[in-house]
Write a protein that holds these residues in place. Structure first.
Motif, PDB file in Angstrom:
ATOM      1  N   TRP A  51       0.841  -1.192   0.000  1.00 39.03           N
ATOM      2  CA  TRP A  51       0.000   0.000   0.000  1.00 39.03           C
ATOM      3  C   TRP A  51       0.876   1.242   0.000  1.00 39.03           C
ATOM      4  O   TRP A  51       1.913   1.299   0.638  1.00 39.03           O
ATOM      5  CB  TRP A  51      -0.892   0.023   1.233  1.00 39.03           C
ATOM      6  CG  TRP A  51      -1.699   1.277   1.336  1.00 39.03           C
ATOM      7  CD1 TRP A  51      -2.841   1.585   0.669  1.00 39.03           C
ATOM      8  CD2 TRP A  51      -1.408   2.412   2.165  1.00 39.03           C
ATOM      9  NE1 TRP A  51      -3.289   2.828   1.024  1.00 39.03           N
ATOM     10  CE2 TRP A  51      -2.427   3.367   1.939  1.00 39.03           C
ATOM     11  CE3 TRP A  51      -0.384   2.731   3.061  1.00 39.03           C
ATOM     12  CZ2 TRP A  51      -2.470   4.596   2.574  1.00 39.03           C
ATOM     13  CZ3 TRP A  51      -0.431   3.952   3.702  1.00 39.03           C
ATOM     14  CH2 TRP A  51      -1.456   4.862   3.447  1.00 39.03           C
ATOM     15  N   GLU A  97      -1.943   6.042  -2.980  1.00 34.97           N
ATOM     16  CA  GLU A  97      -2.844   5.194  -3.749  1.00 34.97           C
ATOM     17  C   GLU A  97      -4.187   5.905  -3.925  1.00 34.97           C
ATOM     18  O   GLU A  97      -4.677   6.593  -3.041  1.00 34.97           O
ATOM     19  CB  GLU A  97      -3.037   3.858  -3.032  1.00 34.97           C
ATOM     20  CG  GLU A  97      -3.804   2.843  -3.866  1.00 34.97           C
ATOM     21  CD  GLU A  97      -3.779   1.463  -3.233  1.00 34.97           C
ATOM     22  OE1 GLU A  97      -4.581   0.625  -3.642  1.00 34.97           O
ATOM     23  OE2 GLU A  97      -2.958   1.249  -2.326  1.00 34.97           O
ATOM     24  N   ASN A  98      -4.786   5.692  -5.080  1.00 36.24           N
ATOM     25  CA  ASN A  98      -6.064   6.326  -5.402  1.00 36.24           C
ATOM     26  C   ASN A  98      -7.128   5.918  -4.403  1.00 36.24           C
ATOM     27  O   ASN A  98      -7.294   4.740  -4.095  1.00 36.24           O
ATOM     28  CB  ASN A  98      -6.480   5.918  -6.819  1.00 36.24           C
ATOM     29  CG  ASN A  98      -7.579   6.800  -7.372  1.00 36.24           C
ATOM     30  OD1 ASN A  98      -8.334   7.413  -6.643  1.00 36.24           O
ATOM     31  ND2 ASN A  98      -7.659   6.847  -8.687  1.00 36.24           N
ATOM     32  N   ASN A  99      -7.890   6.904  -3.897  1.00 38.04           N
ATOM     33  CA  ASN A  99      -8.996   6.624  -3.003  1.00 38.04           C
ATOM     34  C   ASN A  99     -10.305   6.427  -3.760  1.00 38.04           C
ATOM     35  O   ASN A  99     -11.365   6.346  -3.151  1.00 38.04           O
ATOM     36  CB  ASN A  99      -9.170   7.759  -1.982  1.00 38.04           C
ATOM     37  CG  ASN A  99      -8.054   7.792  -0.954  1.00 38.04           C
ATOM     38  OD1 ASN A  99      -7.589   8.837  -0.579  1.00 38.04           O
ATOM     39  ND2 ASN A  99      -7.623   6.634  -0.500  1.00 38.04           N
ATOM     40  N   LEU A 109     -15.544   6.429  -0.374  1.00 40.47           N
ATOM     41  CA  LEU A 109     -14.103   6.629  -0.244  1.00 40.47           C
ATOM     42  C   LEU A 109     -13.490   5.285   0.102  1.00 40.47           C
ATOM     43  O   LEU A 109     -13.772   4.717   1.154  1.00 40.47           O
ATOM     44  CB  LEU A 109     -13.790   7.661   0.845  1.00 40.47           C
ATOM     45  CG  LEU A 109     -12.330   8.094   0.969  1.00 40.47           C
ATOM     46  CD1 LEU A 109     -11.895   8.855  -0.272  1.00 40.47           C
ATOM     47  CD2 LEU A 109     -12.135   8.968   2.202  1.00 40.47           C
ATOM     48  N   SER A 110     -12.671   4.754  -0.798  1.00 37.62           N
ATOM     49  CA  SER A 110     -12.173   3.396  -0.629  1.00 37.62           C
ATOM     50  C   SER A 110     -10.673   3.330  -0.828  1.00 37.62           C
ATOM     51  O   SER A 110     -10.051   4.241  -1.371  1.00 37.62           O
ATOM     52  CB  SER A 110     -12.870   2.457  -1.623  1.00 37.62           C
ATOM     53  OG  SER A 110     -12.662   2.898  -2.949  1.00 37.62           O
ATOM     54  N   LEU A 111     -10.117   2.220  -0.400  1.00 38.15           N
ATOM     55  CA  LEU A 111      -8.695   1.942  -0.588  1.00 38.15           C
ATOM     56  C   LEU A 111      -8.573   0.472  -0.926  1.00 38.15           C
ATOM     57  O   LEU A 111      -8.779  -0.383  -0.066  1.00 38.15           O
ATOM     58  CB  LEU A 111      -7.899   2.275   0.670  1.00 38.15           C
ATOM     59  CG  LEU A 111      -6.378   2.120   0.570  1.00 38.15           C
ATOM     60  CD1 LEU A 111      -5.814   3.100  -0.445  1.00 38.15           C
ATOM     61  CD2 LEU A 111      -5.728   2.346   1.920  1.00 38.15           C
ATOM     62  N   LEU A 159     -13.542   2.924   3.170  1.00 35.78           N
ATOM     63  CA  LEU A 159     -13.173   3.706   4.354  1.00 35.78           C
ATOM     64  C   LEU A 159     -14.382   4.447   4.917  1.00 35.78           C
ATOM     65  O   LEU A 159     -14.546   4.559   6.123  1.00 35.78           O
ATOM     66  CB  LEU A 159     -12.056   4.696   3.994  1.00 35.78           C
ATOM     67  CG  LEU A 159     -10.802   4.079   3.372  1.00 35.78           C
ATOM     68  CD1 LEU A 159      -9.783   5.160   3.041  1.00 35.78           C
ATOM     69  CD2 LEU A 159     -10.188   3.048   4.302  1.00 35.78           C
ATOM     70  N   PHE A 204      -6.226  10.988  -4.529  1.00 36.24           N
ATOM     71  CA  PHE A 204      -5.778  10.867  -3.141  1.00 36.24           C
ATOM     72  C   PHE A 204      -6.381  12.011  -2.333  1.00 36.24           C
ATOM     73  O   PHE A 204      -6.062  13.185  -2.556  1.00 36.24           O
ATOM     74  CB  PHE A 204      -4.252  10.892  -3.103  1.00 36.24           C
ATOM     75  CG  PHE A 204      -3.678  10.778  -1.720  1.00 36.24           C
ATOM     76  CD1 PHE A 204      -4.079   9.770  -0.869  1.00 36.24           C
ATOM     77  CD2 PHE A 204      -2.722  11.675  -1.290  1.00 36.24           C
ATOM     78  CE1 PHE A 204      -3.535   9.661   0.408  1.00 36.24           C
ATOM     79  CE2 PHE A 204      -2.167  11.580  -0.022  1.00 36.24           C
ATOM     80  CZ  PHE A 204      -2.584  10.570   0.831  1.00 36.24           C
ATOM     81  N   GLN A 205      -7.239  11.680  -1.379  1.00 43.01           N
ATOM     82  CA  GLN A 205      -8.055  12.703  -0.752  1.00 43.01           C
ATOM     83  C   GLN A 205      -7.288  13.644   0.172  1.00 43.01           C
ATOM     84  O   GLN A 205      -7.728  14.760   0.416  1.00 43.01           O
ATOM     85  CB  GLN A 205      -9.204  12.040   0.017  1.00 43.01           C
ATOM     86  CG  GLN A 205     -10.236  11.393  -0.888  1.00 43.01           C
ATOM     87  CD  GLN A 205     -10.860  12.385  -1.857  1.00 43.01           C
ATOM     88  OE1 GLN A 205     -11.397  13.418  -1.461  1.00 43.01           O
ATOM     89  NE2 GLN A 205     -10.787  12.082  -3.142  1.00 43.01           N
ATOM     90  N   TYR A 260     -15.237   0.948  -7.102  1.00 40.34           N
ATOM     91  CA  TYR A 260     -14.777   2.134  -6.387  1.00 40.34           C
ATOM     92  C   TYR A 260     -15.789   3.275  -6.419  1.00 40.34           C
ATOM     93  O   TYR A 260     -15.546   4.334  -5.847  1.00 40.34           O
ATOM     94  CB  TYR A 260     -13.449   2.619  -6.966  1.00 40.34           C
ATOM     95  CG  TYR A 260     -12.366   1.570  -6.923  1.00 40.34           C
ATOM     96  CD1 TYR A 260     -11.911   1.063  -5.708  1.00 40.34           C
ATOM     97  CD2 TYR A 260     -11.821   1.067  -8.093  1.00 40.34           C
ATOM     98  CE1 TYR A 260     -10.939   0.081  -5.665  1.00 40.34           C
ATOM     99  CE2 TYR A 260     -10.841   0.087  -8.066  1.00 40.34           C
ATOM    100  CZ  TYR A 260     -10.402  -0.401  -6.846  1.00 40.34           C
ATOM    101  OH  TYR A 260      -9.438  -1.377  -6.798  1.00 40.34           O
TER     102      TYR A 260
END
Length: 226
Positions: A11, A15-17, A38-40, A45, A66-67, A201
């Motif tokens: 990770w 990484e793109n959220n 909002l995910s990973l 998340l 990336f938030q 996503y």
């Protein structure tokens, strides 16, 4: 190598959220929308994260990526916009905000914000406008745009339904879409409903902002949650 430590990190903080943003401009309106997931990776998340940010009464930005970088960019733009207001006694126009966002991204081009943005609103003539960006500030005004993890699924639908004139054509043509506000709103809802069926996503909820001469109006629509 210590026991339990993997040779390669699984990770990265950059990484793109995930998430998807869409904007459509009409003759006297602009619609900006984004999902709230909002995910990973395969982990969600939060299901209620807003990707929309109001810059002024005539400009709203939607961001994916990336938030943490997105939030830093939003704070930067908010501070610059307030400085402009105190210096000139009026808020920055949407085209002016579009140029400011481009300059801000380009300034960080050697260590860019991991953020992919769409800016929508009304120009100085009251016409809808949409500006789409890459990570280092290159942008153009279009009639519609999408960014994020679901963009590859949504863009073909927008191309098929809207067919906006390219701003690169000469003589210049109107970039605003010919649809009414309600028709454009239905297309936005349909595209997100389709994307959530095929892309993990994007989902949970759809936040929609409609900008017109009466101000900014918000809508919310539930999306698929698995």
């Amino acid at each position: 190598m210590a026991r339990g430590v993997k040779e390669h990190a699984t990770w990265s903080p950059y990484e793109n959220n995930g998430g998807t943003c869409v904007a459509i401009a009409g003759s006297d309106y602009c619609i900006v929308a984004a999902d709230t997931r909002l995910s990973l990776g395969y982990s969600i998340l939060t299901r209620g994260h807003s990707k929309l940010f109001k810059l002024s009464d005539t400009a709203v930005m939607a961001s994916s990526g990336f938030q943490a970088d997105v939030r830093t960019l939003q704070k930067n733009l908010e501070a610059r916009q307030k400085g402009y207001y105190h210096q000139h006694g009026k808020p920055m126009s949407c085209p002016g905000m579009a140029q400011l966002l481009s300059n801000t991204l380009y300034y960080k081009r050697f260590f860019p914000y991991y953020s992919f943005n769409v800016l929508g609103g009304l120009d100085t003539e009251g016409k809808g406008c949409v500006y789409t960006y890459d990570a280092v500030g290159s942008y153009e005004r279009t009639g519609y745009s999408t960014q994020g993890s679901g963009a590859e699924l949504i863009m073909p639908i927008l191309d098929n339904q809207l067919k906006s004139a390219s701003p690169l054509l000469y003589p210049p043509r109107e970039t605003a879409t010919p649809l009414t506000e309600q028709e454009a709103l239905e297309i936005v809802k349909d595209t997100f409903a389709s994307a959530t069926e095929r892309q993990i996503y994007t989902g949970d909820g759809l936040e929609i902002v409609v900008i017109n001469k009466d101000g900014i109006h918000k809508e919310y629509l539930d999306l698929k949650k698995d």
